[in-house]
Scaffold this motif. Sequence first.
Motif, short mmCIF file in Angstrom:
data_model
loop_
_atom_site.label_atom_id
_atom_site.label_comp_id
_atom_site.label_asym_id
_atom_site.label_seq_id
_atom_site.Cartn_x
_atom_site.Cartn_y
_atom_site.Cartn_z
N PRO A 1 -59.05 42.36 72.34
CA PRO A 1 -60.11 41.65 73.06
C PRO A 1 -59.87 41.56 74.57
O PRO A 1 -60.79 41.75 75.36
CB PRO A 1 -60.11 40.26 72.41
N THR A 2 -58.61 41.31 74.95
CA THR A 2 -58.30 41.22 76.39
C THR A 2 -58.51 42.56 77.07
O THR A 2 -59.06 42.63 78.18
CB THR A 2 -56.86 40.75 76.59
N LEU A 3 -58.08 43.64 76.41
CA LEU A 3 -58.29 44.98 76.98
C LEU A 3 -59.78 45.27 77.14
O LEU A 3 -60.23 45.73 78.19
CB LEU A 3 -57.66 46.04 76.06
N ILE B 1 -61.95 45.77 80.75
CA ILE B 1 -62.66 47.01 81.09
C ILE B 1 -64.15 46.74 81.27
O ILE B 1 -64.80 47.30 82.15
CB ILE B 1 -62.40 48.08 80.02
N ALA B 2 -64.68 45.84 80.45
CA ALA B 2 -66.11 45.49 80.59
C ALA B 2 -66.39 44.79 81.91
O ALA B 2 -67.46 44.96 82.51
CB ALA B 2 -66.53 44.60 79.42
N GLU B 3 -65.42 44.01 82.38
CA GLU B 3 -65.61 43.28 83.65
C GLU B 3 -65.12 44.07 84.85
O GLU B 3 -65.23 43.62 85.99
CB GLU B 3 -64.87 41.95 83.56
N GLY B 4 -64.60 45.29 84.61
CA GLY B 4 -64.17 46.15 85.71
C GLY B 4 -62.98 45.61 86.48
O GLY B 4 -62.89 45.75 87.71
N LYS B 5 -62.03 45.01 85.78
CA LYS B 5 -60.85 44.44 86.44
C LYS B 5 -59.83 45.54 86.71
O LYS B 5 -58.77 45.63 86.07
CB LYS B 5 -60.25 43.34 85.57
N LEU C 1 -70.16 45.49 73.66
CA LEU C 1 -69.63 45.67 75.02
C LEU C 1 -69.78 47.10 75.54
O LEU C 1 -69.53 47.36 76.71
CB LEU C 1 -68.14 45.29 75.05
N ALA C 2 -70.18 48.01 74.66
CA ALA C 2 -70.19 49.43 75.04
C ALA C 2 -70.93 49.71 76.36
O ALA C 2 -70.41 50.43 77.23
CB ALA C 2 -70.78 50.28 73.92
N PRO C 3 -72.14 49.15 76.57
CA PRO C 3 -72.84 49.47 77.82
C PRO C 3 -72.17 48.89 79.07
O PRO C 3 -72.49 49.29 80.19
CB PRO C 3 -74.23 48.82 77.61
N GLN C 4 -71.24 47.95 78.86
CA GLN C 4 -70.63 47.27 80.01
C GLN C 4 -69.31 47.88 80.45
O GLN C 4 -68.80 47.55 81.51
CB GLN C 4 -70.40 45.79 79.66
N LEU C 5 -68.73 48.77 79.64
CA LEU C 5 -67.42 49.34 79.97
C LEU C 5 -67.52 50.16 81.25
O LEU C 5 -68.42 50.96 81.42
CB LEU C 5 -66.93 50.21 78.82
#
Length: 347
Positions: A97-99, A103-107, A79-83
């Motif tokens: 996992p939820t955190l 962050i990966a989805e930019g919520k 997930l690193a590139p997506q944070l």
Amino acid sequence: MRPLIRPAVKKALAAAVAGLIIAAGVGGWAWFRPTAAGAPVVVVIRPGSSVSDIADELQRAGLVRHASAFQVYVWGRRLAPQLKAGRYQFVPGTSIPTLAWAIAEGKVSPDTVRVTIPEGFTVEKIADLLQAQGVCSKAEFLREVDHGQFNGAILASIPKGAPMQHRLEGYLFPDTYFWEKHSPAHQVIQDMIDNLAAHIPQDWIRTAEARGESWHAVMTVASMVEREAKVPAERPQIAGVIYNRLRSRPPMPLQVDATVEYAVGYKPVLTYQDLEVDSPFNTYIHIGLPPGPIANPGLDSIRAAVFPATNDYYYYVAKGDGSGAHYFARTYAEHLQNEEKAQGSSP
């Protein structure tokens, strides 16, 4: 052939291994176990943050027990590139996992405003920008800038009673920030001061002090470099010219156009009348540095003010060819020749 390990020993080893596996499982669960529930907390992830930076921020906020557990999950899930940077609000007790996926989805928090403050903006321009984006009112921001009490050793060298247009001019670090709409202006300003302090290495401050310069003087030079330099590579050269003039004997006026622009208000072309305005920021009529910064400089300009180029230039003039570059000169005669070249290059 006799077995290498007797049955009784083998049974004991098997039991021991099983115990280790169980212990590892229990330990692993404790490592990844969510924190205790609590009131929602805000986490700000700045642009350019590494996985390690984010993990540390989550641990400081009490959202993960071990920063390394968050890193293991992120790297394991690739997930690193997506944070994504942003201002997030989480409830303690949320699983790793939820955190990570949030962050990966930019919520980000729904009322979050992303504000990018350009290098070289003045306090007034920052105030206008924050008001336009709904962060805080211009009036409240300027009131806090001039009269609020803020934490930060980096503010210690601001001289009390100096005739500055705004007390914290120069100390509000240009960067991308995430604030909520209608944030308290005091907290917004403190965030920018803290960000400046976080970017300035202590050895830079020691380097300036070793030369006998206050940090306020460095920030003032940096602000002039920020406004004068259009080509990044020229920042140290322009800083070198400023220091050369300050140290000349007899001292030379700096004659930096950007200080006059700050005094009279930014305009496309300065007039000879502007150069005679009676202001402590007019470096055409006052020797030495102005009372304080004339803008909020970025890190490259601050670096140039701490580590100026070693040169013997005392003059520079824009080339006039649209490049933003300058001709530099050692003597006034050379400077006059450069001015003729610049005029010949003008469209």
